[in-house]
Design a protein around this motif. Structure first.
Motif, PDB file in Angstrom:
ATOM      1  N   MET A   1     -72.183  60.100 -56.441  1.00  0.00           N
ATOM      2  CA  MET A   1     -72.556  58.736 -56.035  1.00  0.00           C
ATOM      3  C   MET A   1     -72.764  58.702 -54.518  1.00  0.00           C
ATOM      4  O   MET A   1     -71.915  59.158 -53.750  1.00  0.00           O
ATOM      5  CB  MET A   1     -71.451  57.743 -56.426  1.00  0.00           C
ATOM      6  N   SER A   2     -73.905  58.173 -54.073  1.00  0.00           N
ATOM      7  CA  SER A   2     -74.214  58.164 -52.647  1.00  0.00           C
ATOM      8  C   SER A   2     -73.393  57.117 -51.906  1.00  0.00           C
ATOM      9  O   SER A   2     -73.017  56.091 -52.463  1.00  0.00           O
ATOM     10  CB  SER A   2     -75.705  57.888 -52.436  1.00  0.00           C
ATOM     11  N   THR A   3     -73.106  57.413 -50.641  1.00  0.00           N
ATOM     12  CA  THR A   3     -72.363  56.483 -49.803  1.00  0.00           C
ATOM     13  C   THR A   3     -73.296  55.367 -49.344  1.00  0.00           C
ATOM     14  O   THR A   3     -74.408  55.645 -48.880  1.00  0.00           O
ATOM     15  CB  THR A   3     -71.805  57.210 -48.572  1.00  0.00           C
ATOM     16  N   PRO A   4     -72.879  54.099 -49.478  1.00  0.00           N
ATOM     17  CA  PRO A   4     -73.749  53.011 -49.028  1.00  0.00           C
ATOM     18  C   PRO A   4     -73.976  53.079 -47.527  1.00  0.00           C
ATOM     19  O   PRO A   4     -73.097  53.533 -46.785  1.00  0.00           O
ATOM     20  CB  PRO A   4     -72.970  51.750 -49.429  1.00  0.00           C
ATOM     21  N   PRO A   5     -75.153  52.676 -47.041  1.00  0.00           N
ATOM     22  CA  PRO A   5     -75.424  52.728 -45.603  1.00  0.00           C
ATOM     23  C   PRO A   5     -74.484  51.809 -44.825  1.00  0.00           C
ATOM     24  O   PRO A   5     -74.045  50.774 -45.325  1.00  0.00           O
ATOM     25  CB  PRO A   5     -76.874  52.257 -45.508  1.00  0.00           C
ATOM     26  N   VAL A   6     -74.185  52.215 -43.603  1.00  0.00           N
ATOM     27  CA  VAL A   6     -73.326  51.423 -42.734  1.00  0.00           C
ATOM     28  C   VAL A   6     -74.096  50.203 -42.229  1.00  0.00           C
ATOM     29  O   VAL A   6     -75.244  50.324 -41.783  1.00  0.00           O
ATOM     30  CB  VAL A   6     -72.855  52.266 -41.535  1.00  0.00           C
ATOM     31  N   ARG A   7     -73.489  49.026 -42.343  1.00  0.00           N
ATOM     32  CA  ARG A   7     -74.088  47.819 -41.772  1.00  0.00           C
ATOM     33  C   ARG A   7     -73.677  47.733 -40.303  1.00  0.00           C
ATOM     34  O   ARG A   7     -72.521  47.458 -39.977  1.00  0.00           O
ATOM     35  CB  ARG A   7     -73.635  46.565 -42.523  1.00  0.00           C
ATOM     36  N   LEU A   8     -74.620  47.993 -39.412  1.00  0.00           N
ATOM     37  CA  LEU A   8     -74.308  48.037 -37.986  1.00  0.00           C
ATOM     38  C   LEU A   8     -73.678  46.743 -37.493  1.00  0.00           C
ATOM     39  O   LEU A   8     -72.756  46.759 -36.668  1.00  0.00           O
ATOM     40  CB  LEU A   8     -75.582  48.334 -37.189  1.00  0.00           C
ATOM     41  N   SER A   9     -74.163  45.604 -38.002  1.00  0.00           N
ATOM     42  CA  SER A   9     -73.678  44.315 -37.505  1.00  0.00           C
ATOM     43  C   SER A   9     -72.210  44.080 -37.832  1.00  0.00           C
ATOM     44  O   SER A   9     -71.547  43.260 -37.180  1.00  0.00           O
ATOM     45  CB  SER A   9     -74.533  43.171 -38.055  1.00  0.00           C
ATOM     46  N   THR A  10     -71.665  44.790 -38.810  1.00  0.00           N
ATOM     47  CA  THR A  10     -70.251  44.611 -39.167  1.00  0.00           C
ATOM     48  C   THR A  10     -69.328  45.450 -38.297  1.00  0.00           C
ATOM     49  O   THR A  10     -68.104  45.295 -38.368  1.00  0.00           O
ATOM     50  CB  THR A  10     -70.009  44.976 -40.637  1.00  0.00           C
ATOM     51  N   LEU A  11     -69.891  46.329 -37.473  1.00  0.00           N
ATOM     52  CA  LEU A  11     -69.078  47.203 -36.635  1.00  0.00           C
ATOM     53  C   LEU A  11     -68.827  46.618 -35.245  1.00  0.00           C
ATOM     54  O   LEU A  11     -68.169  47.248 -34.422  1.00  0.00           O
ATOM     55  CB  LEU A  11     -69.757  48.568 -36.490  1.00  0.00           C
ATOM     56  N   ALA A  12     -69.367  45.424 -34.991  1.00  0.00           N
ATOM     57  CA  ALA A  12     -69.241  44.818 -33.667  1.00  0.00           C
ATOM     58  C   ALA A  12     -68.675  43.406 -33.784  1.00  0.00           C
ATOM     59  O   ALA A  12     -68.977  42.684 -34.730  1.00  0.00           O
ATOM     60  CB  ALA A  12     -70.599  44.784 -32.972  1.00  0.00           C
ATOM     61  N   HIS A  13     -67.884  43.019 -32.809  1.00  0.00           N
ATOM     62  CA  HIS A  13     -67.291  41.669 -32.821  1.00  0.00           C
ATOM     63  C   HIS A  13     -68.331  40.597 -32.532  1.00  0.00           C
ATOM     64  O   HIS A  13     -68.167  39.438 -32.913  1.00  0.00           O
ATOM     65  CB  HIS A  13     -66.165  41.576 -31.788  1.00  0.00           C
ATOM     66  N   GLY A  14     -69.392  40.956 -31.831  1.00  0.00           N
ATOM     67  CA  GLY A  14     -70.503  40.051 -31.535  1.00  0.00           C
ATOM     68  C   GLY A  14     -71.776  40.849 -31.615  1.00  0.00           C
ATOM     69  O   GLY A  14     -71.752  42.041 -31.915  1.00  0.00           O
ATOM     70  N   GLY A  15     -72.901  40.236 -31.310  1.00  0.00           N
ATOM     71  CA  GLY A  15     -74.146  40.983 -31.395  1.00  0.00           C
ATOM     72  C   GLY A  15     -75.172  40.508 -30.401  1.00  0.00           C
ATOM     73  O   GLY A  15     -75.244  39.329 -30.061  1.00  0.00           O
ATOM     74  N   GLY A  16     -75.988  41.447 -29.911  1.00  0.00           N
ATOM     75  CA  GLY A  16     -77.041  41.101 -28.977  1.00  0.00           C
ATOM     76  C   GLY A  16     -76.486  40.479 -27.709  1.00  0.00           C
ATOM     77  O   GLY A  16     -75.362  40.767 -27.284  1.00  0.00           O
ATOM     78  N   CYS A  17     -77.267  39.605 -27.095  1.00  0.00           N
ATOM     79  CA  CYS A  17     -76.816  38.959 -25.866  1.00  0.00           C
ATOM     80  C   CYS A  17     -75.701  37.952 -26.116  1.00  0.00           C
ATOM     81  O   CYS A  17     -75.122  37.420 -25.173  1.00  0.00           O
ATOM     82  CB  CYS A  17     -78.003  38.281 -25.183  1.00  0.00           C
ATOM     83  N   GLY A  18     -75.400  37.682 -27.388  1.00  0.00           N
ATOM     84  CA  GLY A  18     -74.265  36.828 -27.706  1.00  0.00           C
ATOM     85  C   GLY A  18     -72.930  37.470 -27.386  1.00  0.00           C
ATOM     86  O   GLY A  18     -71.900  36.791 -27.381  1.00  0.00           O
ATOM     87  N   CYS A  19     -72.925  38.788 -27.104  1.00  0.00           N
ATOM     88  CA  CYS A  19     -71.665  39.442 -26.771  1.00  0.00           C
ATOM     89  C   CYS A  19     -71.442  39.513 -25.266  1.00  0.00           C
ATOM     90  O   CYS A  19     -70.538  40.207 -24.799  1.00  0.00           O
ATOM     91  CB  CYS A  19     -71.587  40.831 -27.409  1.00  0.00           C
ATOM     92  N   LYS A  20     -72.250  38.795 -24.499  1.00  0.00           N
ATOM     93  CA  LYS A  20     -72.002  38.709 -23.056  1.00  0.00           C
ATOM     94  C   LYS A  20     -70.635  38.091 -22.792  1.00  0.00           C
ATOM     95  O   LYS A  20     -70.100  37.348 -23.603  1.00  0.00           O
ATOM     96  CB  LYS A  20     -73.064  37.823 -22.388  1.00  0.00           C
ATOM     97  N   LEU A  21     -70.071  38.393 -21.616  1.00  0.00           N
ATOM     98  CA  LEU A  21     -68.844  37.729 -21.213  1.00  0.00           C
ATOM     99  C   LEU A  21     -69.051  36.220 -21.156  1.00  0.00           C
ATOM    100  O   LEU A  21     -70.151  35.744 -20.840  1.00  0.00           O
ATOM    101  CB  LEU A  21     -68.393  38.221 -19.831  1.00  0.00           C
TER     102      LEU A  21
END
Length: 348
Positions: A1-21
């Motif tokens: 059984m193949s491993t499902p692809p990693v969802r990049l967005s779930t590995l970060a607390h925020g995303g894009g410019c929304g993760c600015k200080l």
């Protein structure tokens, strides 16, 4: 059984410019830092929170230098690389410059992301740089808890074509080149609630290069430029107001939006960064009593690879808007004006 692809967005607390200080925290940190110093050739430093640094060479050519990187707001690695590259290159265009090369900035959680995913991120960034006509000439990578990718970008411009965020004039019109709603769409992506056609629109706007900024800088009636990113339209509008010592007036109904932005906000897709932006800027912003809450959220919505905010002579605003639309920014609109008065932003 193949491993499902990693969802990049779930590995970060925020995303894009929304993760600015948080902008309030950032102001406090920078307030304690020394000024860039009395360097005669440093035309733009850290004094006005501008998009990039500008250094004048002997022959009237200027070097424009910037860096920008963030965590994923999408799961497709190639799209992540393309969006991050577009966002970083935008800072050069926002100063009136043209990019000449880039260096990659890469942080990846070793063991959590397969090498082919990392390679796709790098390939996406390189493809966008190729579209901009520049090489990725090197870079640096480290092992980090969350995925991070971006670029340091070097560009050039003529000294008389440098466009700061602080040089707006009373009476100017304000043009916004891209629609708002990127942060709202990003929140929906993270919760797997965005339709394929809306995702396509999201990627199209966040990978559209702001190269029109370099063209606008050749027009003497374009007085100030900045790009709208993590602090939202209100935050970056306030940077113009504070830099120029004037009032920025935003006409709420004139601001262009992504097609489902209002619907998604009403359904609760509001980022934490939107709330932080409002908390940081609300003391300098006047809102009409009847402004709907959903519209206020979009005015503070953090944009990743957002549009340019252009302050230009009102008499030429129509012609300049037509030039921007002809360059591929179909939703570009005149969204406000600059008025005399103490630094503030007013929504009408």
């Amino acid at each position: 059984m193949s491993t499902p692809p990693v969802r990049l967005s779930t590995l970060a607390h925020g995303g894009g410019c929304g993760c600015k200080l948080d902008p309030a925290v950032l102001r406090g940190l920078l307030a304690g830092q020394p000024a860039a110093g009395p360097f005669e050739r440093l035309l733009v430093g850290n004094e006005t929170s501008d998009d990039a640094a500008v250094w004048a060479l002997d022959d009237g050519t200027c070097i424009v230098a910037t860096t920008d990187f963030f965590t994923p707001m999408v799961d497709d690695p190639r799209d992540f690389g393309r969006i991050a590259a577009t966002n970083a290159i935008s800072d050069v265009y926002a100063m009136g410059g043209r990019p000449i090369m880039a260096l990659a900035i890469l942080g990846m959680p070793v063991g959590k992301i397969p090498p082919e995913t990392v390679a796709a991120i790098l390939a996406g960034g390189a493809s966008l740089c190729a579209e901009a006509g520049i090489p990725v000439a090197g870079g640096h990578s480290i092992d980090t808890p969350e995925p991070i990718y971006g670029l340091a970008v070097i560009g050039t411009c003529r000294r008389d074509q440098v466009r700061r965020n602080a040089d707006a004039r009373a009476g100017d019109a304000l043009i916004l080149t891209k629609p708002l709603g990127v942060g709202v769409y990003s929140a929906a992506i993270k919760r797997e609630a965005l339709r394929p056609e809306d995702y396509a629109a999201f990627v199209a706007t966040t990978t559209r290069l702001n190269r029109v900024g370099a063209d606008l800088a050749g027009d003497a009636d374009v007085h100030a430029l900045t790009d709208v990113t993590g602090f939202g339209l209100i935050g970056h509008g306030l940077e113009i107001a504070r830099g120029a010592g004037l009032i920025v007036v935003v006409e709420a109904d004139a601001v262009p939006l992504l097609a489902r932005a209002e619907e998604l906000v009403r359904d609760g897709f509001v980022t934490g960064a939107s709330h932080r932006n409002w908390a940081a800027f609300s003391d300098s912003v006047a809102l009409p009593a009847d402004l709907p809450e959903w519209r206020r959220h979009l005015l503070t919505d953090p944009q990743t690879s957002g549009g340019l905010l252009v302050a230009c002579a009102a008499a030429r605003a129509g012609a300049i808007l037509a030039q921007v639309r002809d360059a591929g920014f179909a939703q570009a609109a005149i969204v406000g004006r600059i008025e005399a008065g103490p630094s503030a932003l007013r929504v009408v």
